[in-house]
Design a protein around this motif. Sequence first.
Motif, PDB file in Angstrom:
ATOM      1  N   LEU A   9       0.760  -1.133  -0.207  1.00 54.98           N
ATOM      2  CA  LEU A   9      -0.011   0.052   0.189  1.00 54.98           C
ATOM      3  C   LEU A   9       0.855   1.361   0.001  1.00 54.98           C
ATOM      4  N   VAL A  10       1.986   1.150   0.632  1.00 56.13           N
ATOM      5  CA  VAL A  10       2.886   2.333   0.897  1.00 56.13           C
ATOM      6  C   VAL A  10       3.461   2.502  -0.526  1.00 56.13           C
ATOM      7  N   ASP A  11       4.097   1.593  -1.416  1.00 53.61           N
ATOM      8  CA  ASP A  11       4.602   1.551  -2.615  1.00 53.61           C
ATOM      9  C   ASP A  11       3.469   2.320  -3.619  1.00 53.61           C
ATOM     10  N   VAL A  12       2.118   1.648  -3.533  1.00 58.36           N
ATOM     11  CA  VAL A  12       1.156   2.186  -4.430  1.00 58.36           C
ATOM     12  C   VAL A  12       0.831   3.600  -4.159  1.00 58.36           C
ATOM     13  N   LEU A  13       0.906   3.903  -2.690  1.00 60.16           N
ATOM     14  CA  LEU A  13       0.345   5.344  -2.699  1.00 60.16           C
ATOM     15  C   LEU A  13       1.479   6.391  -3.068  1.00 60.16           C
ATOM     16  N   ALA A 229      -1.441  14.967  -2.242  1.00 57.80           N
ATOM     17  CA  ALA A 229      -0.100  14.420  -2.323  1.00 57.80           C
ATOM     18  C   ALA A 229       0.857  14.657  -1.062  1.00 57.80           C
ATOM     19  N   PHE A 230       0.766  15.637  -0.498  1.00 62.43           N
ATOM     20  CA  PHE A 230       1.689  15.975   0.628  1.00 62.43           C
ATOM     21  C   PHE A 230       1.205  15.244   1.967  1.00 62.43           C
ATOM     22  N   VAL A 231      -0.063  15.000   2.235  1.00 65.32           N
ATOM     23  CA  VAL A 231      -0.337  14.365   3.313  1.00 65.32           C
ATOM     24  C   VAL A 231      -0.428  12.725   3.107  1.00 65.32           C
ATOM     25  N   VAL A 232      -0.307  12.264   1.981  1.00 63.46           N
ATOM     26  CA  VAL A 232       0.009  10.798   1.481  1.00 63.46           C
ATOM     27  C   VAL A 232       1.485  10.606   1.448  1.00 63.46           C
ATOM     28  N   GLN A 233       2.418  11.642   1.255  1.00 69.65           N
ATOM     29  CA  GLN A 233       3.760  11.400   1.086  1.00 69.65           C
ATOM     30  C   GLN A 233       4.406  11.319   2.653  1.00 69.65           C
ATOM     31  N   LEU A 234       3.775  12.203   3.512  1.00 72.48           N
ATOM     32  CA  LEU A 234       4.003  12.514   4.901  1.00 72.48           C
ATOM     33  C   LEU A 234       3.577  11.229   5.644  1.00 72.48           C
ATOM     34  N   TRP A 235       2.412  10.620   5.187  1.00 71.33           N
ATOM     35  CA  TRP A 235       2.111   9.366   6.100  1.00 71.33           C
ATOM     36  C   TRP A 235       3.294   8.239   5.458  1.00 71.33           C
ATOM     37  N   ALA A 236       3.454   8.300   4.212  1.00 74.68           N
ATOM     38  CA  ALA A 236       3.992   7.104   3.562  1.00 74.68           C
ATOM     39  C   ALA A 236       5.302   7.031   3.797  1.00 74.68           C
ATOM     40  N   ARG A 313      15.931  16.648  -3.327  1.00 71.55           N
ATOM     41  CA  ARG A 313      14.765  16.997  -4.048  1.00 71.55           C
ATOM     42  C   ARG A 313      13.782  17.795  -3.100  1.00 71.55           C
ATOM     43  N   ARG A 314      13.409  17.262  -1.897  1.00 70.73           N
ATOM     44  CA  ARG A 314      12.976  18.176  -0.827  1.00 70.73           C
ATOM     45  C   ARG A 314      12.846  17.430   0.298  1.00 70.73           C
ATOM     46  N   SER A 315      13.043  17.966   1.257  1.00 67.16           N
ATOM     47  CA  SER A 315      12.602  17.433   2.830  1.00 67.16           C
ATOM     48  C   SER A 315      11.265  17.571   3.230  1.00 67.16           C
ATOM     49  N   VAL A 316      10.602  16.222   3.457  1.00 65.87           N
ATOM     50  CA  VAL A 316       9.301  16.418   3.607  1.00 65.87           C
ATOM     51  C   VAL A 316       8.847  17.345   4.768  1.00 65.87           C
ATOM     52  N   ALA A 317       9.674  17.290   6.146  1.00 64.62           N
ATOM     53  CA  ALA A 317       9.091  18.178   6.909  1.00 64.62           C
ATOM     54  C   ALA A 317       9.634  19.631   6.617  1.00 64.62           C
ATOM     55  N   ALA A 318      10.638  19.851   5.839  1.00 63.03           N
ATOM     56  CA  ALA A 318      10.993  21.278   5.657  1.00 63.03           C
ATOM     57  C   ALA A 318      10.046  22.023   4.584  1.00 63.03           C
ATOM     58  N   THR A 319       9.928  21.264   3.376  1.00 63.69           N
ATOM     59  CA  THR A 319       9.532  21.915   2.167  1.00 63.69           C
ATOM     60  C   THR A 319       7.980  21.608   2.065  1.00 63.69           C
TER      61      THR A 319
END
Length: 325
Positions: A9-13, A229-236, A313-319
């Motif tokens: 599920l993580v990979d798919v998201l 996209a942000f919420v999903v990537q933060l979770w995944a 590319r990007r730091s999830v927490a930062a950007t």
Amino acid sequence: MTRRAPEILVDVLLIAVAAVWGASFLAAKELVAETGVASGVALRFVVAASALGILCLLRRERMPRGRGLVIAALLGCSQAAVIGLETAGVHLTSATNAGLLISLALVFTPVLESIAARSWLPRSYFVAAVAAVAGVALLVSGGGLRAPNPGDALVIAAAVVRAVHVTASGHLTRGREDSTLAVVFVQLVVCALASTAVAGADLAPAVAGLSAAGWADVIFLGLLCSVFAFVVQLWAVRRTSATRASILMGTEPVWALAVGVAIGGEAVGLPGLAGAALIIAASYAGQAIERRHRRSRAEASGGADGEAVSSGRRSVAATGPRSSP
């Protein structure tokens, strides 16, 4: 051994995040064809900021204050610059070109980070960078060598500004404990205010004349490409390795190429396909080289490997959410 369902599920998201980011270039191109660049950007970010604001309210997120608020606002300004350049660029070039050229930020960011850290990258990294530049030349050549058109140049400029934005984000937010969602909300509000101010009197007529397809593009860009996209990537990314997340989300330019050709009907000749392959391969190679360099430095200094979601590319927490058009 069969992989567990949550891992799949993580990979798919994460692939879904990369796919909507890749499709964002075509959606942005279609939207600004109706509204103009500034109005299209304003609509997209008003929707995104409103949706994330509701989410922050429901979660009772604590807004940044003092220096944290200033940092978030400054990052919002640089984010707005990236979005403006990308969207203006995709308006003047193909969605395929834009989606591939913006991936040059993967090459530019580690160079800026190495300068800031005073730790120069190995020579092999610059071989990958030269390969990426050669890929750009082939992509924009149109079958014969030529200078990038104004749209291509704007997207390349956006890649440079994005690299500056990501590098600044990492340094300015390091060690701070502000809520990630709240910081991103502030950035989106700044983007919405800035683009609305630039659009000015053109925004109201653009909204009034927007077609159903245009509203679909606004919702797609504002909700799926930003908030979802942000919420999903933060979770995944909290449930997989940073390296794996980087690889999966790094498929964005592949999706941009596929969507531009299959749905947008854009033509890419053999030189363009060769250039696209070079850009993607060089970006992945550059990421891998930079990651190994950072790990070796961490091991040499006895420190931990502070690998972010996606190096260069990007730091999830930062950007927060990616600055797609």
